[in-house]
Structures are given as C-alpha cells and as structure tokens.
Design a protein around this motif. Sequence first.
Motif, PDB file in Angstrom:
ATOM      1  N   VAL A 243      42.923  43.318  35.413  1.00 52.30           N
ATOM      2  CA  VAL A 243      42.569  41.908  35.611  1.00 52.30           C
ATOM      3  C   VAL A 243      42.413  41.605  37.101  1.00 52.30           C
ATOM      4  CG1 VAL A 243      43.439  39.557  35.418  1.00 52.30           C
ATOM      5  CG2 VAL A 243      43.549  41.076  33.455  1.00 52.30           C
ATOM      6  N   ALA A 244      43.365  42.051  37.926  1.00 53.54           N
ATOM      7  CA  ALA A 244      43.308  41.749  39.356  1.00 53.54           C
ATOM      8  C   ALA A 244      42.121  42.428  40.033  1.00 53.54           C
ATOM      9  CB  ALA A 244      44.616  42.172  40.017  1.00 53.54           C
TER      10      ALA A 244
ATOM     11  N   GLN B 245      42.106  40.261  47.879  1.00 60.63           N
ATOM     12  CA  GLN B 245      43.153  39.310  47.505  1.00 60.63           C
ATOM     13  C   GLN B 245      44.250  40.051  46.742  1.00 60.63           C
ATOM     14  OE1 GLN B 245      40.851  36.421  45.329  1.00 60.63           O
ATOM     15  NE2 GLN B 245      40.164  35.380  47.181  1.00 60.63           N
ATOM     16  N   PHE B 246      45.146  40.671  47.484  1.00 60.80           N
ATOM     17  CA  PHE B 246      46.214  41.449  46.871  1.00 60.80           C
ATOM     18  C   PHE B 246      47.251  40.564  46.180  1.00 60.80           C
ATOM     19  CE2 PHE B 246      44.660  44.240  50.313  1.00 60.80           C
ATOM     20  CZ  PHE B 246      44.321  45.346  49.571  1.00 60.80           C
TER      21      PHE B 246
ATOM     22  N   ILE C  91      50.444  37.835  41.038  1.00 64.65           N
ATOM     23  CA  ILE C  91      50.328  36.737  40.073  1.00 64.65           C
ATOM     24  C   ILE C  91      50.052  37.272  38.671  1.00 64.65           C
ATOM     25  CG2 ILE C  91      48.954  34.714  39.450  1.00 64.65           C
ATOM     26  CD1 ILE C  91      48.507  34.236  42.435  1.00 64.65           C
ATOM     27  N   ALA C  92      49.171  38.254  38.566  1.00 66.89           N
ATOM     28  CA  ALA C  92      48.870  38.832  37.255  1.00 66.89           C
ATOM     29  C   ALA C  92      50.093  39.506  36.659  1.00 66.89           C
ATOM     30  CB  ALA C  92      47.722  39.835  37.381  1.00 66.89           C
TER      31      ALA C  92
ATOM     32  N   TYR D  80      41.251  31.716  36.147  1.00 73.51           N
ATOM     33  CA  TYR D  80      41.821  31.927  37.481  1.00 73.51           C
ATOM     34  C   TYR D  80      41.229  33.152  38.170  1.00 73.51           C
ATOM     35  CZ  TYR D  80      45.212  32.696  41.205  1.00 73.51           C
ATOM     36  OH  TYR D  80      45.793  32.893  42.428  1.00 73.51           O
ATOM     37  N   PHE D  81      41.128  34.256  37.471  1.00 69.77           N
ATOM     38  CA  PHE D  81      40.691  35.494  38.106  1.00 69.77           C
ATOM     39  C   PHE D  81      39.174  35.659  38.098  1.00 69.77           C
ATOM     40  CE2 PHE D  81      45.025  36.340  36.673  1.00 69.77           C
ATOM     41  CZ  PHE D  81      45.600  36.846  37.833  1.00 69.77           C
ATOM     42  N   PHE D  82      38.471  34.967  37.237  1.00 69.68           N
ATOM     43  CA  PHE D  82      37.019  35.105  37.143  1.00 69.68           C
ATOM     44  C   PHE D  82      36.390  33.723  37.235  1.00 69.68           C
ATOM     45  CE2 PHE D  82      38.978  38.623  34.989  1.00 69.68           C
ATOM     46  CZ  PHE D  82      38.256  39.722  35.405  1.00 69.68           C
ATOM     47  N   GLN D  83      36.552  33.116  38.388  1.00 70.40           N
ATOM     48  CA  GLN D  83      36.023  31.772  38.590  1.00 70.40           C
ATOM     49  C   GLN D  83      34.505  31.826  38.726  1.00 70.40           C
ATOM     50  OE1 GLN D  83      38.008  30.223  42.016  1.00 70.40           O
ATOM     51  NE2 GLN D  83      40.053  30.280  41.078  1.00 70.40           N
ATOM     52  N   THR D  84      33.869  30.793  38.213  1.00 69.82           N
ATOM     53  CA  THR D  84      32.414  30.704  38.305  1.00 69.82           C
ATOM     54  C   THR D  84      32.022  30.255  39.697  1.00 69.82           C
ATOM     55  OG1 THR D  84      32.293  30.108  35.966  1.00 69.82           O
ATOM     56  CG2 THR D  84      30.350  29.658  37.319  1.00 69.82           C
TER      57      THR D  84
END
Length: 309
Positions: A136-137, A159-160, A165-166, A281-285
């Motif tokens: 995911v990250a 963005q480590f 967060i994941a 959150y992780f795949f923002q448009t």
Amino acid sequence: MASPNDLQFQEFEEAAELLSADPGASTLSMSSSKNTTTTAAATAGGGGEDVKLDLSDDEEGQEESSELLGGQKATGGFWTFEYYQSFFNVDTMQVLDRVKGSMMPLPGRNFIKHHLRSNPDLYGPFWICVTLVFSVAISGNLSGFLTKMGTSTYHYRPQFHRVTIAAVVIFMYAWLVPIGLWGFLTWRQGAERQIGGYSFLETVCVYGYSLFIYIPTSVLWIIPYEWVRWTLIVVAMVISGSVLVLTFWPVVRDDTKVMAVATVATIVVLHTLLAIGCKMYFFQTAVHVPASDPTAQPIQFTTQPTEHH
C-alpha cells in the motif's frame, strides 16, 4: 521341570501369610522388573480382592500418545519460545490452501471448518499484514509520482511516513477488530446459550487471511484511472467480506435477529472503511490546476507627454 508354584516370588508368599494371620491387613508389593504397584485390600467375611492402583509403563505411554493424538500440546508458559512456536506450526501447502480459500469463498464453505481444521496459525496473517503495509505504501508513492510526473513544478519526495501510517492502521485493524468481535461473541455466548463461537486465535487468523486480496488490489491501484480503482475496490471488498460473512454468520444466526444482522453489518462496514480509507489516503486523485504562462509579458500602458509650444 519346576512347577509354576515353585516360581512364585518370596514377597507374595509373605503377603499370603500376613493375610492369613490378619485378614484386615494390607500388603504392598513391588516388582523389580516393572515399576508397578499393587495393593491387596482387605475384605470382610474372609474374602479378598486385589485392586490395581497405578498403571504400568506401557499403559502410561499409551495414555500420553492418546493425549498427543487428541490435539493436546505440551507447551510451556507464555514467556517461553515454545509457547509461541506452536502458533507458527504450519507448512507451505497449508498456507497456500488458506490463501486460496480466502480468495475464492464459496457459499456453504466455512473458512474455519474447511481450511483451518482446528489448527489456526499466526504465520500467514503476520506476513500478509506486513506485505500489505509495504504494498500500500509503495504503490501509493509510485501512483503519486506517475500522476504528477509531467508537471514541471513537481519534485518527487519519498514519503516514508506513509509506511508507518499503513502499519499502524493495518495491524490495529487485524488485531483490535478481532479482539472486539471475539469478546462480543464470548459475551453473547454467555447470554444466549445456543450461541456458538470461535477461539481468539481462529478469529485473528480469519481476519488476517481475509486481507490477502488487498495485496494485488493495492498494486493495481497504480493504474491512473479512477473507475478502474473503484472497480477493484468493490471486487476486493466483496471477496474479502464474503469470507468474513460466511465464517461468522453460522455463529450469530442463532442469536436474536436484530443482534445477528447488526453484528454482520458491523463486520462489513469496518471492512469497507478500511478499503476506502486506504484508497482515499494513499491514492489521492491529482487535481490539475492550470498554471499561468511565465513567458507572457504583462501589458503595459504608456502615455506620451504633450508638447507645449
């Protein structure tokens, strides 16, 4: 040839003499060849009956074997390595079978009854959660890079913190939700006698394997088309949610109708929130804002001074 009567042990002869002299006495005989203990109990009316108190070595060994075959494992305390080693006692074929069952749920096939078979593990759920955290990250970072790659003002920064967060979100979901569900089912099992239940380890195991479908889904979320991403989310939620519903519905269906429906609905809603939250959150448009042309010169108005003659 000596008769069998000549081969009697001396202790048995002494015991017989003692019994004949005092019927109320008891004797204890030990054999040097076997570690067995027998007692001769006194009987009223001149009769006697021998009672065997301890078992022989062979019979004790048979009992130990039956305990092992019955699934009772001799483990130490929770502070020992052997205690946790039993939770990872699975082979590759068992893990693959459980992964396959989590991706192809079928009506009438309970995941715990058909795949775990009273042998839940933490090996599969642990590595599934770890793999999902990184997929995911990393996929989220790669998706943002590919989306903004053509922008001249964009500078890529890894963005480590998203890995942390994941990890927090996924591991909290994989542990706290099963703990809450197991506690609730245990409470309902005490309130309603007809309600069944699963062990804590079985509940955690089901939730862990149900997350496997999100690993390939998160990788495919790199595709920069929103309709493809939302389609993948729906498919993953249906597959993963079906595993949970088909597993826990047989347990809660004997409860009251309202409580059974509310329990299943809560399971589905929490599972849906996890998928949608990770996507948002992780795949923002990316929103493209047209930038002004830096080469365009602003229009300047000048006035000519008037000459006076």
